[in-house]
Design a protein around this motif. Structure first.
Motif, short mmCIF file in Angstrom:
data_model
loop_
_atom_site.label_atom_id
_atom_site.label_comp_id
_atom_site.label_asym_id
_atom_site.label_seq_id
_atom_site.Cartn_x
_atom_site.Cartn_y
_atom_site.Cartn_z
N LEU A 20 0.82 -1.26 0.03
CA LEU A 20 0.14 0.14 0.33
C LEU A 20 0.73 1.64 -0.03
O LEU A 20 0.11 2.28 -1.20
N LYS A 21 2.41 1.31 1.00
CA LYS A 21 2.92 1.79 0.90
C LYS A 21 3.25 2.80 -0.71
O LYS A 21 3.50 3.58 -1.10
N GLU A 22 3.70 1.76 -1.12
CA GLU A 22 4.20 2.05 -2.27
C GLU A 22 3.52 2.02 -3.63
O GLU A 22 4.07 3.75 -4.02
N ARG A 23 2.76 1.80 -3.17
CA ARG A 23 1.86 2.40 -4.51
C ARG A 23 1.07 3.90 -3.56
O ARG A 23 0.49 4.73 -5.31
N VAL A 24 0.70 4.03 -2.88
CA VAL A 24 0.75 5.82 -2.47
C VAL A 24 2.00 6.24 -2.89
O VAL A 24 1.83 7.61 -3.82
N TYR A 25 3.40 5.86 -3.09
CA TYR A 25 4.27 7.26 -2.95
C TYR A 25 4.31 6.72 -4.84
O TYR A 25 4.60 7.89 -5.57
N VAL A 26 3.90 5.97 -5.31
CA VAL A 26 4.03 5.54 -7.01
C VAL A 26 3.33 7.00 -7.43
O VAL A 26 3.22 7.54 -7.69
N THR A 27 1.62 6.51 -6.45
CA THR A 27 0.60 7.70 -7.03
C THR A 27 1.11 9.03 -7.02
O THR A 27 0.18 9.89 -7.73
N PHE A 28 1.71 9.67 -6.18
CA PHE A 28 2.00 10.67 -5.90
C PHE A 28 3.09 11.45 -6.95
O PHE A 28 3.65 12.23 -7.04
N THR A 29 4.05 10.53 -7.22
CA THR A 29 4.99 10.99 -8.23
C THR A 29 4.58 10.62 -9.08
O THR A 29 4.17 11.64 -10.09
N ALA A 30 3.04 9.96 -9.87
CA ALA A 30 2.71 9.93 -11.54
C ALA A 30 1.84 11.21 -10.69
O ALA A 30 1.70 11.83 -12.07
N ALA A 98 -0.03 1.57 -10.18
CA ALA A 98 -0.88 2.78 -10.06
C ALA A 98 -0.92 4.03 -11.17
O ALA A 98 -2.08 4.24 -11.51
N VAL A 99 -0.17 3.31 -12.93
CA VAL A 99 0.18 4.24 -13.61
C VAL A 99 -0.97 3.34 -14.50
O VAL A 99 -0.50 4.70 -15.93
N THR A 100 -1.19 3.12 -14.46
CA THR A 100 -1.42 2.30 -16.17
C THR A 100 -2.09 2.92 -16.85
O THR A 100 -2.76 3.04 -18.02
N LEU A 101 -3.55 3.48 -16.39
CA LEU A 101 -4.52 4.17 -16.42
C LEU A 101 -4.55 5.25 -17.21
O LEU A 101 -4.60 5.34 -18.12
N PRO A 102 -3.26 6.38 -15.95
CA PRO A 102 -2.40 7.46 -17.14
C PRO A 102 -2.38 7.43 -18.27
O PRO A 102 -2.18 7.67 -19.15
N LEU A 103 -1.40 6.41 -18.21
CA LEU A 103 -0.34 5.80 -19.89
C LEU A 103 -1.39 5.53 -20.94
O LEU A 103 -1.36 5.85 -21.56
#
Length: 173
Positions: A20-30, A98-103
């Motif tokens: 969960l933590k990694e997914r949140v970090y990646v979401t904020f990065t994206a 986390a970046v699938t839909l934006p991509l």
């Protein structure tokens, strides 16, 4: 006889929290990348935008993997075994979702279905909503009063929204 799944043990909860933590970090990065790209969407191409997003997220995940590797070695006084390495890789690859839909949105802009500025804006909305969904899913079984869980979800969405607002304000200067 109890047919429900047993409660997860502490180790499983910690592994779930890491994912969960990694997914949140990646979401904020994206989100930060999409915001930056939006500021220059008129001079950007969908291909470069997608590559920028992917490379940035991949870099963050590699940095996180290295940090986890060093932290594990310091804490346990040995390199991680296969199971721990598999878990570290699973955490990182799962966060890529986390970046699938934006991509996909940027790809659709590349196909001419709509403009890149729209794809980047919708991608930002998707990521802020994703933050709320991640919090909601993570907190649904936590033994906190409903109001506290709702406030935590709202706080995560508010921080995501604040990130968007700060980027917009920064662009004014």
């Amino acid at each position: 006889m109890n047919t429900q799944n047993p409660a997860p043990d502490q180790d499983e909860l910690e592994k779930s929290a890491e994912r969960l933590k990694e997914r949140v970090y990646v979401t904020f990065t994206a989100l930060a990348v999409l915001l930056a790209l939006s500021m220059h969407a008129d001079t950007e191409t969908p291909g470069r935008a997608a590559l920028t997003l992917f490379i940035t997220v991949l870099g963050v995940l590699l940095a996180s993997f290295c940090a986890d590797l060093v932290a594990h070695t310091v804490v346990h006084q040995h390199l991680p075994g296969r199971a721990d390495l598999r878990h570290m890789i699973k955490v990182g690859t799962g966060a890529l979702g986390a970046v699938t839909l934006p991509l996909l949105l940027i790809g659709a802009a590349g196909l001419g279905l709509f403009g890149l500025p729209a794809a980047l804006k919708v991608g930002q909305v998707v990521l802020v909503v994703t933050l709320g969904a991640l919090a909601f899913i993570a907190l649904r079984r936590v033994q906190l009063p409903l109001l506290q869980r709702v406030l935590l979800v709202a706080a995560l969405v508010a921080v995501g929204t604040l990130a968007v607002a700060l980027e917009l304000v920064a662009h004014l200067f």
